[in-house]
Design a protein around this motif. Structure first.
Motif, PDB file in Angstrom:
ATOM      1  N   THR A 257      64.540   5.775  30.942  1.00  0.00           N
ATOM      2  CA  THR A 257      65.919   6.123  31.323  1.00  0.00           C
ATOM      3  C   THR A 257      66.287   5.649  32.724  1.00  0.00           C
ATOM      4  O   THR A 257      67.439   5.280  32.973  1.00  0.00           O
ATOM      5  CB  THR A 257      66.128   7.645  31.222  1.00  0.00           C
ATOM      6  N   GLU A 258      65.327   5.645  33.658  1.00  0.00           N
ATOM      7  CA  GLU A 258      65.654   5.220  35.016  1.00  0.00           C
ATOM      8  C   GLU A 258      66.042   3.747  35.057  1.00  0.00           C
ATOM      9  O   GLU A 258      67.020   3.357  35.708  1.00  0.00           O
ATOM     10  CB  GLU A 258      64.464   5.486  35.948  1.00  0.00           C
ATOM     11  N   ARG A 259      65.278   2.909  34.366  1.00  0.00           N
ATOM     12  CA  ARG A 259      65.619   1.484  34.335  1.00  0.00           C
ATOM     13  C   ARG A 259      66.937   1.257  33.600  1.00  0.00           C
ATOM     14  O   ARG A 259      67.780   0.450  34.025  1.00  0.00           O
ATOM     15  CB  ARG A 259      64.499   0.707  33.647  1.00  0.00           C
ATOM     16  N   LEU A 260      67.147   2.001  32.509  1.00  0.00           N
ATOM     17  CA  LEU A 260      68.395   1.875  31.755  1.00  0.00           C
ATOM     18  C   LEU A 260      69.585   2.282  32.608  1.00  0.00           C
ATOM     19  O   LEU A 260      70.632   1.636  32.594  1.00  0.00           O
ATOM     20  CB  LEU A 260      68.324   2.737  30.490  1.00  0.00           C
ATOM     21  N   ARG A 261      69.408   3.330  33.415  1.00  0.00           N
ATOM     22  CA  ARG A 261      70.499   3.772  34.285  1.00  0.00           C
ATOM     23  C   ARG A 261      70.822   2.713  35.340  1.00  0.00           C
ATOM     24  O   ARG A 261      71.993   2.476  35.652  1.00  0.00           O
ATOM     25  CB  ARG A 261      70.113   5.100  34.945  1.00  0.00           C
ATOM     26  N   ARG A 262      69.781   2.070  35.880  1.00  0.00           N
ATOM     27  CA  ARG A 262      70.028   1.016  36.873  1.00  0.00           C
ATOM     28  C   ARG A 262      70.768  -0.170  36.253  1.00  0.00           C
ATOM     29  O   ARG A 262      71.675  -0.740  36.871  1.00  0.00           O
ATOM     30  CB  ARG A 262      68.691   0.549  37.460  1.00  0.00           C
ATOM     31  N   LEU A 263      70.401  -0.523  35.029  1.00  0.00           N
ATOM     32  CA  LEU A 263      71.086  -1.629  34.352  1.00  0.00           C
ATOM     33  C   LEU A 263      72.542  -1.294  34.065  1.00  0.00           C
ATOM     34  O   LEU A 263      73.440  -2.119  34.274  1.00  0.00           O
ATOM     35  CB  LEU A 263      70.361  -1.974  33.044  1.00  0.00           C
ATOM     36  N   LEU A 264      72.792  -0.087  33.611  1.00  0.00           N
ATOM     37  CA  LEU A 264      74.157   0.315  33.286  1.00  0.00           C
ATOM     38  C   LEU A 264      75.024   0.426  34.531  1.00  0.00           C
ATOM     39  O   LEU A 264      76.247   0.237  34.463  1.00  0.00           O
ATOM     40  CB  LEU A 264      74.149   1.653  32.534  1.00  0.00           C
ATOM     41  N   ALA A 265      74.403   0.716  35.667  1.00  0.00           N
ATOM     42  CA  ALA A 265      75.185   0.847  36.902  1.00  0.00           C
ATOM     43  C   ALA A 265      75.884  -0.455  37.281  1.00  0.00           C
ATOM     44  O   ALA A 265      76.884  -0.445  37.996  1.00  0.00           O
ATOM     45  CB  ALA A 265      74.279   1.305  38.043  1.00  0.00           C
TER      46      ALA A 265
ATOM     47  N   VAL B  37      81.307   2.082  35.329  1.00  0.00           N
ATOM     48  CA  VAL B  37      81.740   2.980  36.394  1.00  0.00           C
ATOM     49  C   VAL B  37      82.353   4.207  35.747  1.00  0.00           C
ATOM     50  O   VAL B  37      83.252   4.093  34.905  1.00  0.00           O
ATOM     51  CB  VAL B  37      82.778   2.307  37.320  1.00  0.00           C
ATOM     52  N   ARG B  38      81.882   5.373  36.120  1.00  0.00           N
ATOM     53  CA  ARG B  38      82.415   6.607  35.556  1.00  0.00           C
ATOM     54  C   ARG B  38      82.911   7.495  36.678  1.00  0.00           C
ATOM     55  O   ARG B  38      82.147   7.861  37.570  1.00  0.00           O
ATOM     56  CB  ARG B  38      81.331   7.339  34.759  1.00  0.00           C
ATOM     57  N   ASN B  39      84.190   7.812  36.651  1.00  0.00           N
ATOM     58  CA  ASN B  39      84.799   8.690  37.638  1.00  0.00           C
ATOM     59  C   ASN B  39      85.327   9.942  36.953  1.00  0.00           C
ATOM     60  O   ASN B  39      85.927   9.866  35.879  1.00  0.00           O
ATOM     61  CB  ASN B  39      85.956   7.998  38.359  1.00  0.00           C
ATOM     62  N   THR B  40      85.114  11.081  37.553  1.00  0.00           N
ATOM     63  CA  THR B  40      85.746  12.295  37.067  1.00  0.00           C
ATOM     64  C   THR B  40      87.173  12.356  37.609  1.00  0.00           C
ATOM     65  O   THR B  40      87.542  11.620  38.533  1.00  0.00           O
ATOM     66  CB  THR B  40      84.973  13.534  37.519  1.00  0.00           C
TER      67      THR B  40
END
Length: 227
Positions: A22-30, A34-37
């Motif tokens: 998940t950590e590598r996947l999160r870095r790739l998706l970053a 972009v997700r803003n509340t």
């Protein structure tokens, strides 16, 4: 990376909803997401105030509602009567116009038993004697108390047409929006509302993707049974 390679690296075949690494996947998706509340976006929406207007039916309206319930109870064992029970009770809570239209169609058709058709026709005749509507009176009070424009939702087309006639009689500038309109007619109705019509009466507008933020007040003339 091909889809197959992606699945091999990040998708657990035993549980596709639990990603691997998940950590590598999160870095790739970053790099691509972009997700803003809403709080982070700086969008300042005005406060929303919700109120409920409780309306007591008139004696005539109460008599009609009770008669509708009694008619349905008398035919509770009839499967076809059970199919229309919820519709009739919702219409009885909406307007006499909506209820009377359905009862007249039931009485004139051949879908239901003779007893139910006769009961529906008799109840429709009783409805024709009901004068006025407490819910309509409450709606007019809300309209007159608001300087801005109002979007009024109703579930039934017969109720919409009844309200349209009553509001026009009261000299309220009103536009109509319902599923029976062609696309250009819907556009014209929204344009009239945007350009100054006091009220937009609608049976459904949520699926149209329209921006109506210029409207200050929303009125649910009919409330759904399911909260």
């Amino acid at each position: 990376t091909t889809p197959l390679e992606f699945r091999r690296q990040f998708v657990d075949p035993m549980d596709p909803t639990a990603p691997r690494d998940t950590e590598r996947l999160r870095r790739l998706l970053a790099d691509v997401m972009v997700r803003n509340t809403r709080a982070q976006s700086g969008l300042a929406l005005p406060p929303r105030y919700v109120s409920t207007a409780a309306v007591d039916p008139s004696d005539a309206e109460r008599e009609v509602y009770d008669a509708t319930v009694n008619l349905l109870r008398q035919h509770a064992a009839d499967p076809k009567a059970r199919l229309v029970t919820s519709t009739l009770l919702l219409e009885a809570g909406s307007s006499t116009a909506a209820l009377r239209g359905t009862l007249m169609r039931m009485g004139a058709g051949e879908k239901h038993s003779t007893s139910l058709r006769e009961g529906a026709a008799a109840l429709a005749r009783l409805l024709a004697q009901v004068d006025g509507s407490r819910k309509l009176e409450a709606l007019l009070q809300i309209i007159r108390a608001n300087d801005g424009r109002l979007l009024v939702f109703t579930r039934f087309r017969d109720t919409l047409e009844y309200l349209a006639e009553a509001l026009r009689t009261a000299e309220v500038d009103v536009a109509l929006f319902h599923g029976g309109l062609r696309a250009e007619e819907k556009h014209a109705a929204l344009s009239r509302f945007r350009d100054g019509a006091k009220v937009l009466l609608a049976t459904d507008i949520g699926g149209e993707g329209q921006n109506l933020q210029f409207c200050q007040t929303l009125v649910n003339f009919d409330l759904p049974w399911n909260p």
